[in-house]
Design a protein around this motif. Structure first.
Motif, mmCIF file in Angstrom:
data_model
loop_
_atom_site.group_PDB
_atom_site.id
_atom_site.type_symbol
_atom_site.label_atom_id
_atom_site.label_comp_id
_atom_site.label_asym_id
_atom_site.label_seq_id
_atom_site.Cartn_x
_atom_site.Cartn_y
_atom_site.Cartn_z
ATOM 1 N N TRP A 46 0.837 -1.195 0.000
ATOM 2 C CA TRP A 46 0.000 0.000 0.000
ATOM 3 C C TRP A 46 0.874 1.247 0.000
ATOM 4 O O TRP A 46 1.848 1.353 0.727
ATOM 5 C CB TRP A 46 -0.891 0.015 1.243
ATOM 6 N N SER A 47 0.485 2.217 -0.831
ATOM 7 C CA SER A 47 1.147 3.516 -0.859
ATOM 8 C C SER A 47 0.137 4.530 -1.363
ATOM 9 O O SER A 47 -0.587 4.267 -2.332
ATOM 10 C CB SER A 47 2.376 3.505 -1.773
ATOM 11 N N GLU A 48 0.074 5.667 -0.706
ATOM 12 C CA GLU A 48 -0.965 6.645 -1.034
ATOM 13 C C GLU A 48 -0.855 7.193 -2.445
ATOM 14 O O GLU A 48 -1.849 7.712 -2.987
ATOM 15 C CB GLU A 48 -0.923 7.798 -0.035
ATOM 16 N N ASP A 49 0.320 7.084 -3.075
ATOM 17 C CA ASP A 49 0.482 7.641 -4.418
ATOM 18 C C ASP A 49 0.414 6.573 -5.501
ATOM 19 O O ASP A 49 0.731 6.842 -6.656
ATOM 20 C CB ASP A 49 1.802 8.401 -4.512
ATOM 21 N N ARG A 50 -0.025 5.353 -5.156
ATOM 22 C CA ARG A 50 -0.105 4.293 -6.152
ATOM 23 C C ARG A 50 -1.556 3.989 -6.505
ATOM 24 O O ARG A 50 -2.435 4.024 -5.649
ATOM 25 C CB ARG A 50 0.562 3.014 -5.632
ATOM 26 N N PRO A 51 -1.819 3.655 -7.779
ATOM 27 C CA PRO A 51 -3.172 3.247 -8.167
ATOM 28 C C PRO A 51 -3.607 2.015 -7.379
ATOM 29 O O PRO A 51 -2.806 1.152 -7.060
ATOM 30 C CB PRO A 51 -3.022 2.924 -9.658
ATOM 31 N N GLY A 52 -4.879 1.943 -7.081
ATOM 32 C CA GLY A 52 -5.391 0.802 -6.344
ATOM 33 C C GLY A 52 -5.320 0.962 -4.847
ATOM 34 O O GLY A 52 -5.740 0.079 -4.105
ATOM 35 N N CYS A 53 -4.795 2.101 -4.361
ATOM 36 C CA CYS A 53 -4.642 2.338 -2.923
ATOM 37 C C CYS A 53 -5.482 3.535 -2.498
ATOM 38 O O CYS A 53 -5.481 4.567 -3.168
ATOM 39 C CB CYS A 53 -3.177 2.590 -2.570
ATOM 40 N N THR A 54 -6.199 3.395 -1.386
ATOM 41 C CA THR A 54 -7.031 4.475 -0.880
ATOM 42 C C THR A 54 -6.805 4.652 0.617
ATOM 43 O O THR A 54 -6.343 3.736 1.302
ATOM 44 C CB THR A 54 -8.526 4.191 -1.119
ATOM 45 N N PHE A 55 -7.129 5.831 1.111
ATOM 46 C CA PHE A 55 -7.067 6.121 2.545
ATOM 47 C C PHE A 55 -8.260 6.993 2.913
ATOM 48 O O PHE A 55 -8.622 7.912 2.179
ATOM 49 C CB PHE A 55 -5.773 6.852 2.904
ATOM 50 N N SER A 56 -8.868 6.693 4.042
ATOM 51 C CA SER A 56 -9.988 7.503 4.507
ATOM 52 C C SER A 56 -10.084 7.395 6.022
ATOM 53 O O SER A 56 -9.515 6.493 6.640
ATOM 54 C CB SER A 56 -11.306 7.044 3.867
ATOM 55 N N HIS A 57 -10.778 8.361 6.630
ATOM 56 C CA HIS A 57 -11.072 8.255 8.055
ATOM 57 C C HIS A 57 -12.548 8.544 8.248
ATOM 58 O O HIS A 57 -13.139 9.374 7.555
ATOM 59 C CB HIS A 57 -10.205 9.196 8.899
ATOM 60 N N GLY A 58 -13.162 7.814 9.174
ATOM 61 C CA GLY A 58 -14.600 7.906 9.330
ATOM 62 C C GLY A 58 -15.024 8.461 10.669
ATOM 63 O O GLY A 58 -14.211 8.682 11.577
ATOM 64 N N ASP A 59 -16.316 8.666 10.812
ATOM 65 C CA ASP A 59 -16.871 9.186 12.049
ATOM 66 C C ASP A 59 -16.789 8.179 13.191
ATOM 67 O O ASP A 59 -17.014 8.528 14.350
ATOM 68 C CB ASP A 59 -18.339 9.576 11.843
ATOM 69 N N ASP A 60 -16.479 6.906 12.869
ATOM 70 C CA ASP A 60 -16.373 5.879 13.903
ATOM 71 C C ASP A 60 -15.010 5.889 14.584
ATOM 72 O O ASP A 60 -14.724 5.054 15.441
ATOM 73 C CB ASP A 60 -16.652 4.489 13.320
ATOM 74 N N GLY A 61 -14.139 6.832 14.192
ATOM 75 C CA GLY A 61 -12.831 6.922 14.822
ATOM 76 C C GLY A 61 -11.789 6.004 14.240
ATOM 77 O O GLY A 61 -10.749 5.765 14.860
ATOM 78 N N LYS A 62 -12.021 5.485 13.043
ATOM 79 C CA LYS A 62 -11.068 4.558 12.427
ATOM 80 C C LYS A 62 -10.449 5.150 11.165
ATOM 81 O O LYS A 62 -11.091 5.881 10.413
ATOM 82 C CB LYS A 62 -11.742 3.232 12.081
ATOM 83 N N TYR A 63 -9.184 4.790 10.947
ATOM 84 C CA TYR A 63 -8.512 5.042 9.680
ATOM 85 C C TYR A 63 -8.665 3.788 8.829
ATOM 86 O O TYR A 63 -8.517 2.673 9.334
ATOM 87 C CB TYR A 63 -7.021 5.323 9.881
ATOM 88 N N SER A 64 -8.933 3.950 7.543
ATOM 89 C CA SER A 64 -9.107 2.810 6.647
ATOM 90 C C SER A 64 -8.137 2.907 5.474
ATOM 91 O O SER A 64 -8.048 3.946 4.822
ATOM 92 C CB SER A 64 -10.547 2.745 6.122
ATOM 93 N N TYR A 65 -7.436 1.809 5.226
ATOM 94 C CA TYR A 65 -6.463 1.723 4.132
ATOM 95 C C TYR A 65 -6.962 0.657 3.156
ATOM 96 O O TYR A 65 -7.101 -0.517 3.523
ATOM 97 C CB TYR A 65 -5.089 1.329 4.660
ATOM 98 N N GLY A 66 -7.222 1.058 1.911
ATOM 99 C CA GLY A 66 -7.697 0.124 0.909
ATOM 100 C C GLY A 66 -6.620 -0.240 -0.097
ATOM 101 O O GLY A 66 -5.826 0.614 -0.497
ATOM 102 N N LEU A 67 -6.601 -1.499 -0.514
ATOM 103 C CA LEU A 67 -5.590 -1.974 -1.461
ATOM 104 C C LEU A 67 -6.243 -3.003 -2.373
ATOM 105 O O LEU A 67 -6.853 -3.970 -1.902
ATOM 106 C CB LEU A 67 -4.415 -2.597 -0.702
ATOM 107 N N TRP A 68 -6.096 -2.793 -3.680
ATOM 108 C CA TRP A 68 -6.655 -3.712 -4.668
ATOM 109 C C TRP A 68 -5.557 -4.202 -5.599
ATOM 110 O O TRP A 68 -4.731 -3.426 -6.067
ATOM 111 C CB TRP A 68 -7.736 -3.007 -5.491
ATOM 112 N N SER A 69 -5.536 -5.526 -5.858
ATOM 113 C CA SER A 69 -4.591 -6.110 -6.811
ATOM 114 C C SER A 69 -5.283 -7.269 -7.510
ATOM 115 O O SER A 69 -5.695 -8.233 -6.858
ATOM 116 C CB SER A 69 -3.323 -6.600 -6.103
ATOM 117 N N GLY A 70 -5.417 -7.181 -8.821
ATOM 118 C CA GLY A 70 -6.094 -8.240 -9.565
ATOM 119 C C GLY A 70 -7.542 -8.373 -9.116
ATOM 120 O O GLY A 70 -8.293 -7.403 -9.098
ATOM 121 N N ASP A 71 -7.915 -9.584 -8.725
ATOM 122 C CA ASP A 71 -9.280 -9.851 -8.300
ATOM 123 C C ASP A 71 -9.462 -9.757 -6.790
ATOM 124 O O ASP A 71 -10.533 -10.106 -6.281
ATOM 125 C CB ASP A 71 -9.712 -11.257 -8.759
#
Length: 251
Positions: A46-71
């Motif tokens: 995961w890297s914030e400047d790479r395609p397929g990677c996301t970052f977000s923070h929600g009202d529930d107090g959590k940071y979320s890191y998303g990563l997609w590769s292939g399927d």
């Protein structure tokens, strides 16, 4: 006492774009405690400047890191105050919430057995994910031992009976809640396909080791999850920005 807050996320297919870059990496100069990840496995990082990677923070107090590769898509969610929360739990465990989604035409077998967490500012120690059943047995054994010790102490100091029993009951309540949480909310092995494309659950790591000293103002971690012949790697910091604190919004 263990406090659980569910997080709400949309389907992974809605938040991932592109394909993450695949590389090869090893874990250098680390104290590895039971890690089963091959040293030279292909790594999707995961890297914030790479395609397929996301970052977000929600009202529930959590940071979320998303990563997609292939399927395969994965979301790592971690409480912004996880490091601070540890000291208030009945057991010193570090928890993350993982969501794994498969969108292929075949199937994918997922297992939490090989997941590890590396503590970068503490000799780069690597801890393997706790087995929920085994750890629950350990917790229950500790509770039983404390029960025996408390009753022996009461026999010696009957004037302290009420206070000691109150502390024991509070401890046992916390232990029961944690055991129930481990049994119902932990990430489990799953067979993912078109009918069951997603699995979600908590993964826990023990922090009770001589290699982990006092926590820093900003901690750095790397979570690694072997899946689909690759190792999905999530480097993250708590908090992501020095001095930042994300609080849960009250309803």
């Amino acid at each position: 006492m263990w406090r659980h807050r569910e997080t709400t996320q949309r389907g992974l297919g809605m938040i991932f774009l592109g394909t993450a870059i695949i590389s090869y990496s090893i874990v250098p100069n680390a104290v590895v405690l039971g890690s089963s990840i091959p040293a030279h496995a292909p790594t999707v990082r995961w890297s914030e400047d790479r395609p397929g990677c996301t970052f977000s923070h929600g009202d529930d107090g959590k940071y979320s890191y998303g990563l997609w590769s292939g399927d395969v898509g994965i979301v790592l969610a971690v409480d912004a105050r996880e490091v601070q929360i540890i000291r208030h739990r009945v057991e010193p465990i570090f928890g993350v919430l993982l969501t794994v989604r498969y969108r292929g035409n075949d199937s994918l077998d997922e297992s939490p057995d090989g997941i590890t967490l590396q503590f970068m500012k503490h000799f780069k120690v690597v801890q393997t994910a706790l087995d929920p059943a085994d750890y629950s047995q350990k917790i229950q054994a500790d509770a039983d031992a404390l029960d025996d010790e408390t009753r022996r102490d009461i026999a010696k100091h009957p004037d302290q009976k009420e206070a000691r029993l109150a502390r024991l009951q509070e401890y046992q309540k916390s232990v029961n809640e944690l055991i129930e949480f481990l049994g119902t909310k932990s990430l489990r092995a799953a067979h993912l396909d078109g009918a069951t494309p997603e699995v979600r659950g908590w993964v826990f790591f023990n922090t009770e080791t001589k290699w982990l000293g006092g926590w820093k103002s900003q901690e750095e971690f790397i979570l690694r999850l072997p899946l689909a012949g690759k190792v999905f790697e999530f480097p993250f910091k708590l908090p992501p920005q020095a001095g930042e604190l994300l609080l849960q919004k009250r309803p």
